[in-house]
Write an enzyme that holds these catalytic residues in place. Structure first.
Site, mmCIF file in Angstrom:
data_model
loop_
_atom_site.group_PDB
_atom_site.id
_atom_site.type_symbol
_atom_site.label_atom_id
_atom_site.label_comp_id
_atom_site.label_asym_id
_atom_site.label_seq_id
_atom_site.Cartn_x
_atom_site.Cartn_y
_atom_site.Cartn_z
ATOM 1 N N ASP A 1 57.281 44.364 42.868
ATOM 2 C CA ASP A 1 57.474 45.640 42.412
ATOM 3 C C ASP A 1 56.727 46.165 41.613
ATOM 4 O O ASP A 1 55.905 45.360 40.425
ATOM 5 C CB ASP A 1 59.077 45.646 41.722
ATOM 6 C CG ASP A 1 59.437 46.957 41.406
ATOM 7 O OD1 ASP A 1 59.719 47.811 42.371
ATOM 8 O OD2 ASP A 1 59.600 47.283 40.248
ATOM 9 N N GLU B 1 49.903 25.711 44.833
ATOM 10 C CA GLU B 1 50.342 24.441 44.548
ATOM 11 C C GLU B 1 51.622 23.870 45.415
ATOM 12 O O GLU B 1 51.853 22.814 45.499
ATOM 13 C CB GLU B 1 50.685 24.122 42.972
ATOM 14 C CG GLU B 1 49.505 24.646 41.840
ATOM 15 C CD GLU B 1 50.068 24.591 40.631
ATOM 16 O OE1 GLU B 1 51.176 24.057 40.385
ATOM 17 O OE2 GLU B 1 49.275 24.952 39.612
#
Length: 560
Positions: A226, A275
């Site tokens: 956002d 990751e």
């Protein structure tokens, strides 16, 4: 504030049962769920996560790839959940963390991915950091995590600068200090209940990296960010030097929006995301002056996608559409990111209503317009959008052809912008009315206890039940379009279209063996029959190698 513990349930394998399709996000169709208006499982009139979970098979059968959930975090709801009080808890109105975990697991079992909202520009004024900052007073290290400043004027009675809130009025609110005296001011680019974080403070970055890991460990497949163009403010918080600043948004780089410093944050976040297995993604809500600046957010080491607001605001006009399509593809190609296409969301008037009105009224309007015209154009616009290379976003209910509810009584409105003059128009409630599932019932199948915003009479005839299996219905058009898109090799990912010669007012392009023609005019046009018709948004006729394409109609052909 939620009393739920902030410990997540046991992590899931993020996409253990989701297709391992490489680069799935490059051509994904992502469905936006506004949780409070999607499905209510407990009859309190408010949608919830369990309601979403029970309707996941519908979304699988619709043919979307992923579900984006608007905020469901613990919040006082001053701005419909975009004022977060606890980023690691679910607001009780939506359920619990266990409900979120069950939703993610079920979605993955159905082959759907889950994207959640992240709100990093500001917190709620009920967030523990902000409450501590108020209690500890001026000079407190806690205040450094936000933008606290002394006021101007003889007694500090004037705001620190001339910035204006997106919701209207000054972007600053003065606090009462612990000793009862008028004190410093704090920055809030949105509502006063949404103080902006100071992203120059290392603790803010540390906290959000931890929040990312919390939800990634729960198994979410990505984040919609956002106000991704916010967070970083120009050094010294300089005056803008003008009033009616809202009119300048989207036309220039502002001292509080689209600052270059945001990109260092996203490069750090990308390292974390990479990751994790399963091709998790970031999607930016970035309102920028140009699509070229939007491309900065999706460079290879930053975010994966950015909403294409320039496309959303384009009129149903062939020349305008060709221009924004070309500019979008040209801007994304150098950074290797997919284009995105969107027609509606929770902040704008539904496109079935926008297209029902004359061009030039903006994306937040309060006029019903010509309903039949709007629906015809909306269906055609959807097929055009789904034919373009890249990823597409569908807002809940648009597959039903829902119009905006433009005649809500003022006393039921809940959009915070509506109650703050001189800001946004404040009529976003019209696109947030709970969607209809059945022909009958107190809330047309939304839930047993009515709905938090009143639904119009006749809503049931637009419901999932009414349209399922009905030839020519908008719902069946979406289902068929998404199935064809998935099964047609020349649709989906890519970075170019081949424009075809076409009459004025007609968009026509080729992608391999696939051809899309969209007639944006009010009259039928004659076009070559480009092969076998795959799908059309309206009735077409063909004879002697020529096709008659009606007004406001899109056709898909293939030579394969």
């Amino acid at each position: 504030m939620s009393q739920q513990p902030s410990a997540a349930p046991a992590p899931t394998s993020a996409v253990a049962t989701v297709s391992e399709r490489h680069d799935w996000w490059r051509d994904a169709v992502i469905y936006q769920v506004y949780p409070r208006s999607f499905a209510d499982s407990n009859g309190d009139g408010m949608g919830d996560l369990e309601g979403v979970r029970t309707r996941l098979p519908y979304l699988r059968d619709l043919g979307v790839d992923a579900v984006w959930l608007s905020p469901f975090y613990a919040s006082p709801q001053a701005d419909a959940g975009y004022d977060v009080a606890d980023y690691r808890a679910v607001d009780p109105m939506f359920g619990t963390l266990l409900d979120a975990d069950a939703l993610i697991r079920d979605a993955h079992a159905l082959g759907l991915r889950i994207i959640v909202d992240l709100v990093p520009n500001h917190s709620s004024d009920q967030y523990e950091w902000f409450k501590r900052a108020l209690a500890e007073g001026p000079g407190s290290p806690s205040r450094d995590r936000y933008h606290f400043r002394p006021g101007k004027g003889k007694n500090g009675e004037l705001p620190p600068n001339d910035w204006e809130s997106i919701f209207g009025g000054p972007a600053w609110t003065r606090v009462t200090e612990p000793d009862g005296t008028p004190g410093e001011w704090y920055l809030h680019l949105f509502a006063p209940e949404q103080p902006d974080f100071n992203w120059e403070h290392p603790a803010v970055g540390d906290e959000f990296r931890s929040i990312l890991r919390f939800w990634l460990d729960m198994g979410v497949d990505g984040f919609r960010i956002d106000v991704a163009h916010g967070m970083v403010k120009a050094e010294g918080l300089p005056d803008l030097g003008s009033h009616e600043q809202l009119k300048l948004l989207g036309n220039d780089v502002m001292p509080f929006f689209d600052q270059d410093g945001v990109h260092a944050i996203y490069r750090q976040w990308r390292l974390i995301l990479d990751e994790y297995s399963g091709e998790r993604i970031f999607v930016a809500e970035a309102w920028t002056p140009t699509v070229e600046r939007t491309a900065n957010y999706v460079r290879p080491d930053e975010l994966h996608q950015a909403f294409n607001f320039q496309y959303l605001g384009t009129h149903w006009d062939a020349e305008e559409l060709r221009t924004v399509i070309d500019r979008t593809l040209d801007a994304m190609r150098p950074v290797g990111a997919p284009a995105t296409w969107v027609l509606s969301n929770h902040d704008v008037t539904r496109h079935a209503t926008r297209f029902a009105n004359p061009a030039g009224l903006g994306t937040q309007i309060r006029l019903a317009g010509d309903r039949a015209l709007g629906l015809r154009r909306a269906r055609a616009a959807t097929l055009l959008m789904l034919a373009l290379p890249g990823s597409a976003y569908v807002y809940q209910g648009e597959e039903l052809g829902l119009p905006d509810v433009v005649d809500l009584p003022d006393e039921v409105r809940q959009d915070p912008a509506y109650f703050r003059g001189a800001g946004q128009d404040g009529f976003r409630d019209g696109c947030r009315v709970p969607i209809p599932w059945t022909r009958e019932g107190s809330s047309y199948g939304f839930g047993a206890g009515g709905s938090w915003l009143p639904q119009p009479a006749g809503w049931g005839e637009l419901s999932v039940e009414a349209q399922t299996g009905e030839p020519g219905s908008t719902l069946e058009l979406y289902r068929e379009a998404l199935a064809v898109r998935r099964s047609t090799a020349d649709l989906g990912a890519g970075d170019a279209v081949e424009w075809l010669r076409a009459p004025e007012g007609v968009v026509a392009f080729r992608r391999g063996a696939f051809v899309c023609v969209a007639n944006t005019t009010g009259e039928s046009v004659a076009m070559p029959a480009y092969g076998r018709v795959l799908l059309a948004s309206g009735e077409i006729t063909e004879a002697a190698g020529e096709a008659k394409v009606p007004a406001d109609t899109t056709v898909w052909w293939t030579r394969a």
